[in-house]
Design a protein around this motif. Structure first.
Motif, PDB file in Angstrom:
ATOM      1  N   TYR A 229       0.824  -1.215   0.000  1.00 46.61           N
ATOM      2  CA  TYR A 229       0.000   0.000   0.000  1.00 46.61           C
ATOM      3  C   TYR A 229       0.856   1.262   0.000  1.00 46.61           C
ATOM      4  CZ  TYR A 229      -3.025  -3.750   1.591  1.00 46.61           C
ATOM      5  OH  TYR A 229      -3.672  -4.953   1.698  1.00 46.61           O
ATOM      6  N   ARG A 230       1.997   1.195   0.652  1.00 44.08           N
ATOM      7  CA  ARG A 230       2.833   2.383   0.799  1.00 44.08           C
ATOM      8  C   ARG A 230       3.749   2.643  -0.386  1.00 44.08           C
ATOM      9  NH1 ARG A 230       4.701   1.853   7.192  1.00 44.08           N
ATOM     10  NH2 ARG A 230       2.944   3.050   8.034  1.00 44.08           N
ATOM     11  N   LYS A 231       4.084   1.611  -1.127  1.00 44.61           N
ATOM     12  CA  LYS A 231       5.096   1.792  -2.162  1.00 44.61           C
ATOM     13  C   LYS A 231       4.655   2.785  -3.245  1.00 44.61           C
ATOM     14  CE  LYS A 231       4.113  -2.095  -5.289  1.00 44.61           C
ATOM     15  NZ  LYS A 231       4.716  -3.306  -5.908  1.00 44.61           N
ATOM     16  N   ALA A 232       3.334   2.943  -3.417  1.00 39.65           N
ATOM     17  CA  ALA A 232       2.837   3.903  -4.405  1.00 39.65           C
ATOM     18  C   ALA A 232       3.155   5.342  -4.004  1.00 39.65           C
ATOM     19  CB  ALA A 232       1.330   3.738  -4.578  1.00 39.65           C
ATOM     20  N   LEU A 233       3.454   5.571  -2.730  1.00 37.42           N
ATOM     21  CA  LEU A 233       3.799   6.906  -2.243  1.00 37.42           C
ATOM     22  C   LEU A 233       5.267   7.250  -2.485  1.00 37.42           C
ATOM     23  CD1 LEU A 233       1.970   6.760   1.234  1.00 37.42           C
ATOM     24  CD2 LEU A 233       1.114   7.765  -0.890  1.00 37.42           C
ATOM     25  N   ILE A 234       6.044   6.274  -2.966  1.00 43.07           N
ATOM     26  CA  ILE A 234       7.483   6.459  -3.131  1.00 43.07           C
ATOM     27  C   ILE A 234       7.842   6.310  -4.609  1.00 43.07           C
ATOM     28  CG2 ILE A 234       9.775   5.666  -2.442  1.00 43.07           C
ATOM     29  CD1 ILE A 234       8.469   4.504   0.088  1.00 43.07           C
ATOM     30  N   PRO A 235       8.048   7.417  -5.319  1.00 45.37           N
ATOM     31  CA  PRO A 235       8.398   7.335  -6.742  1.00 45.37           C
ATOM     32  C   PRO A 235       9.664   6.498  -6.949  1.00 45.37           C
ATOM     33  CG  PRO A 235       7.905   9.601  -6.105  1.00 45.37           C
ATOM     34  CD  PRO A 235       7.979   8.804  -4.837  1.00 45.37           C
ATOM     35  N   GLY A 236       9.626   5.618  -7.931  1.00 47.09           N
ATOM     36  CA  GLY A 236      10.796   4.818  -8.258  1.00 47.09           C
ATOM     37  C   GLY A 236      10.988   3.577  -7.412  1.00 47.09           C
ATOM     38  N   TYR A 237       9.997   3.263  -6.580  1.00 49.89           N
ATOM     39  CA  TYR A 237      10.150   2.111  -5.672  1.00 49.89           C
ATOM     40  C   TYR A 237      10.485   0.836  -6.443  1.00 49.89           C
ATOM     41  CZ  TYR A 237       9.022  -1.561  -2.304  1.00 49.89           C
ATOM     42  OH  TYR A 237       9.088  -2.671  -1.499  1.00 49.89           O
ATOM     43  N   ASP A 238       9.693   0.510  -7.432  1.00 48.12           N
ATOM     44  CA  ASP A 238       9.900  -0.744  -8.169  1.00 48.12           C
ATOM     45  C   ASP A 238      11.245  -0.746  -8.888  1.00 48.12           C
ATOM     46  OD1 ASP A 238       7.504  -1.932  -7.385  1.00 48.12           O
ATOM     47  OD2 ASP A 238       6.379  -1.020  -9.038  1.00 48.12           O
ATOM     48  N   ALA A 239      11.635   0.394  -9.441  1.00 49.76           N
ATOM     49  CA  ALA A 239      12.913   0.474 -10.152  1.00 49.76           C
ATOM     50  C   ALA A 239      14.077   0.248  -9.187  1.00 49.76           C
ATOM     51  CB  ALA A 239      13.049   1.838 -10.832  1.00 49.76           C
ATOM     52  N   LEU A 240      13.987   0.828  -7.995  1.00 47.99           N
ATOM     53  CA  LEU A 240      15.052   0.635  -7.013  1.00 47.99           C
ATOM     54  C   LEU A 240      15.105  -0.804  -6.527  1.00 47.99           C
ATOM     55  CD1 LEU A 240      15.209   3.839  -6.879  1.00 47.99           C
ATOM     56  CD2 LEU A 240      15.972   3.452  -4.528  1.00 47.99           C
ATOM     57  N   ASN A 241      13.950  -1.412  -6.367  1.00 49.01           N
ATOM     58  CA  ASN A 241      13.912  -2.806  -5.929  1.00 49.01           C
ATOM     59  C   ASN A 241      14.610  -3.704  -6.940  1.00 49.01           C
ATOM     60  OD1 ASN A 241      13.127  -4.978  -4.240  1.00 49.01           O
ATOM     61  ND2 ASN A 241      11.398  -5.400  -5.591  1.00 49.01           N
ATOM     62  N   ILE A 242      14.290  -3.510  -8.217  1.00 48.09           N
ATOM     63  CA  ILE A 242      14.925  -4.305  -9.272  1.00 48.09           C
ATOM     64  C   ILE A 242      16.430  -4.051  -9.295  1.00 48.09           C
ATOM     65  CG2 ILE A 242      15.101  -4.589 -11.776  1.00 48.09           C
ATOM     66  CD1 ILE A 242      12.064  -3.970 -11.890  1.00 48.09           C
ATOM     67  N   ALA A 243      16.821  -2.781  -9.168  1.00 48.68           N
ATOM     68  CA  ALA A 243      18.247  -2.424  -9.210  1.00 48.68           C
ATOM     69  C   ALA A 243      19.008  -3.040  -8.041  1.00 48.68           C
ATOM     70  CB  ALA A 243      18.397  -0.906  -9.198  1.00 48.68           C
ATOM     71  N   ALA A 244      18.435  -2.966  -6.850  1.00 54.35           N
ATOM     72  CA  ALA A 244      19.110  -3.484  -5.663  1.00 54.35           C
ATOM     73  C   ALA A 244      19.308  -4.999  -5.765  1.00 54.35           C
ATOM     74  CB  ALA A 244      18.313  -3.136  -4.415  1.00 54.35           C
ATOM     75  N   VAL A 245      18.248  -5.712  -6.124  1.00 54.61           N
ATOM     76  CA  VAL A 245      18.322  -7.172  -6.213  1.00 54.61           C
ATOM     77  C   VAL A 245      19.260  -7.598  -7.344  1.00 54.61           C
ATOM     78  CG1 VAL A 245      16.989  -9.263  -6.665  1.00 54.61           C
ATOM     79  CG2 VAL A 245      16.065  -7.509  -5.156  1.00 54.61           C
ATOM     80  N   SER A 246      19.204  -6.890  -8.466  1.00 59.12           N
ATOM     81  CA  SER A 246      20.081  -7.215  -9.588  1.00 59.12           C
ATOM     82  C   SER A 246      21.553  -7.020  -9.226  1.00 59.12           C
ATOM     83  CB  SER A 246      19.733  -6.352 -10.803  1.00 59.12           C
ATOM     84  OG  SER A 246      18.416  -6.621 -11.253  1.00 59.12           O
ATOM     85  N   ALA A 247      21.822  -6.079  -8.310  1.00 57.86           N
ATOM     86  CA  ALA A 247      23.205  -5.805  -7.889  1.00 57.86           C
ATOM     87  C   ALA A 247      23.671  -6.737  -6.777  1.00 57.86           C
ATOM     88  CB  ALA A 247      23.326  -4.356  -7.435  1.00 57.86           C
ATOM     89  N   GLY A 248      22.780  -7.615  -6.308  1.00 56.25           N
ATOM     90  CA  GLY A 248      23.203  -8.601  -5.319  1.00 56.25           C
ATOM     91  C   GLY A 248      22.561  -8.488  -3.962  1.00 56.25           C
ATOM     92  N   ALA A 249      21.601  -7.567  -3.779  1.00 56.11           N
ATOM     93  CA  ALA A 249      20.925  -7.457  -2.485  1.00 56.11           C
ATOM     94  C   ALA A 249      20.014  -8.654  -2.255  1.00 56.11           C
ATOM     95  CB  ALA A 249      20.105  -6.166  -2.419  1.00 56.11           C
ATOM     96  N   TYR A 250      19.832  -9.013  -0.999  1.00 63.37           N
ATOM     97  CA  TYR A 250      18.870 -10.068  -0.667  1.00 63.37           C
ATOM     98  C   TYR A 250      17.442  -9.593  -0.950  1.00 63.37           C
ATOM     99  CZ  TYR A 250      22.856 -11.945   1.931  1.00 63.37           C
ATOM    100  OH  TYR A 250      24.094 -12.425   2.287  1.00 63.37           O
ATOM    101  N   GLY A 251      17.213  -8.306  -0.736  1.00 60.45           N
ATOM    102  CA  GLY A 251      15.905  -7.728  -0.975  1.00 60.45           C
ATOM    103  C   GLY A 251      15.897  -6.284  -0.519  1.00 60.45           C
ATOM    104  N   MET A 252      14.783  -5.605  -0.762  1.00 60.32           N
ATOM    105  CA  MET A 252      14.642  -4.205  -0.385  1.00 60.32           C
ATOM    106  C   MET A 252      13.292  -4.003   0.292  1.00 60.32           C
ATOM    107  SD  MET A 252      14.547  -0.807  -2.807  1.00 60.32           S
ATOM    108  CE  MET A 252      12.749  -0.910  -2.963  1.00 60.32           C
TER     109      MET A 252
END
Length: 303
Positions: A229-252
């Motif tokens: 519900y909250r992620k819609a309030l944060i511009p770029g949330y999905d893009a950052l999630n993909i970027a973080a995981v693609s770079a090796g993060a466990y998750g965001m």
């Protein structure tokens, strides 16, 4: 202990919720606000330095001072006139517990000025009552990663082991998100399936943090109570999630109520995760600070 004339308190930033642990788990980070209280004659003086200092109220509406007064109301005494010097290191309204630092700082300072009238648990109970939930104020007060649960008569606080190879990476944008707005988008009720989902994932998160098991962490950071519900309030949330995981993060996840985003990574990938998250927000036209931090295990300190 005797009454003292001046006290300085440092309080760490916090990151709360950690995905499935909504309103019950948080961790202290090595990023600090510092508050100095000095008894004086003639009322209240508040001086503020640091980034965003001009945005902090310097009268009786200041949250730090309100917590200070709350302590004296609790012990049924009149608060003394004080000069308060604030050095800001924790960004305001970004999901890193700035309000918790103020609440804890004001209560701890008042208690120390009065010779430690209240016990540690009594001060913590006051802090939780002021904040309304324990996830930020408890780790800010005690340090480390903490899980809080009501016991009927009060709170049970459990320290959560955090594996040394699990690195918190925070992406702090240059815009704010108020806690009230972030809470306003949440549903009043959730399904039994979602409740079970979060219960299971919180249990797995605790084991993942303790062991550093990457697969457990990847799975456990999912949530159905607040982030969808909250992620819609944060511009770029999905893009950052993909970027973080693609770079090796466990998750965001969303840090606290946001808009700061928190990725968990191992030491090998943390710098790459920093770079990827920063670039993702830059592509969205958002200026941000992204940095790897470590846990503060001491909490609020006074001297």
């Amino acid at each position: 202990m005797s009454v003292v004339s001046t006290i300085t308190v440092t309080v760490p930033a916090t990151t709360a919720n950690l995905g499935p642990g909504f309103d019950c788990i948080g961790a202290a980070l090595k990023l600090y606000n510092e508050f100095k209280f000095t008894r004086q004659e003639g009322g209240l003086t508040i001086d503020v330095t640091g980034t965003e200092a001009q945005r902090v109220q310097t009268d009786e509406r200041n949250l730090l001072y309100q917590a200070f007064v709350k302590f004296y109301q609790h012990i049924e005494q009149t608060p003394p006139s004080v000069k308060i010097e604030i050095k800001l290191g924790v960004p305001l309204a970004r999901g890193l517990g700035s309000s918790a630092t103020a609440i804890v700082g004001g209560l701890v300072a008042a208690n120390q000025l009065e010779g430690a009238t209240l016990s540690q648990s009594q001060v913590m109970e006051l802090a939780i009552a002021m904040e309304g939930h324990p996830d930020n104020v408890v780790p800010a007060f005690l340090g480390g990663c903490r899980l809080a649960a009501t016991s009927g008569a009060g709170w049970e606080i459990c320290d959560v082991p955090w594996h040394k190879d699990v690195v918190p990476v925070v992406a702090i944008p240059n815009f704010e998100l108020s806690t009230s707005k972030a809470r306003g988008v949440l549903p009043n009720e959730v399904s039994r399936a979602d409740a079970i989902f979060n219960t299971a994932h919180l249990g797995l998160l605790l084991r993942g943090l303790e062991t550093g098991n990457g697969q457990w962490l990847k799975t456990s950071l999912q949530d159905r109570l607040h982030q969808p519900y909250r992620k819609a309030l944060i511009p770029g949330y999905d893009a950052l999630n993909i970027a973080a995981v693609s770079a090796g993060a466990y998750g965001m996840v969303i840090s606290g109520a946001g808009p700061t985003l928190l990725a968990l990574a191992d030491k090998l990938h943390s710098k790459a995760v920093e770079t990827a998250m920063l670039a993702a927000w830059q592509e969205e036209g958002i200026t941000a600070e992204v940095r790897s931090l470590s846990l503060d295990n001491q909490g609020a300190k006074s001297f």
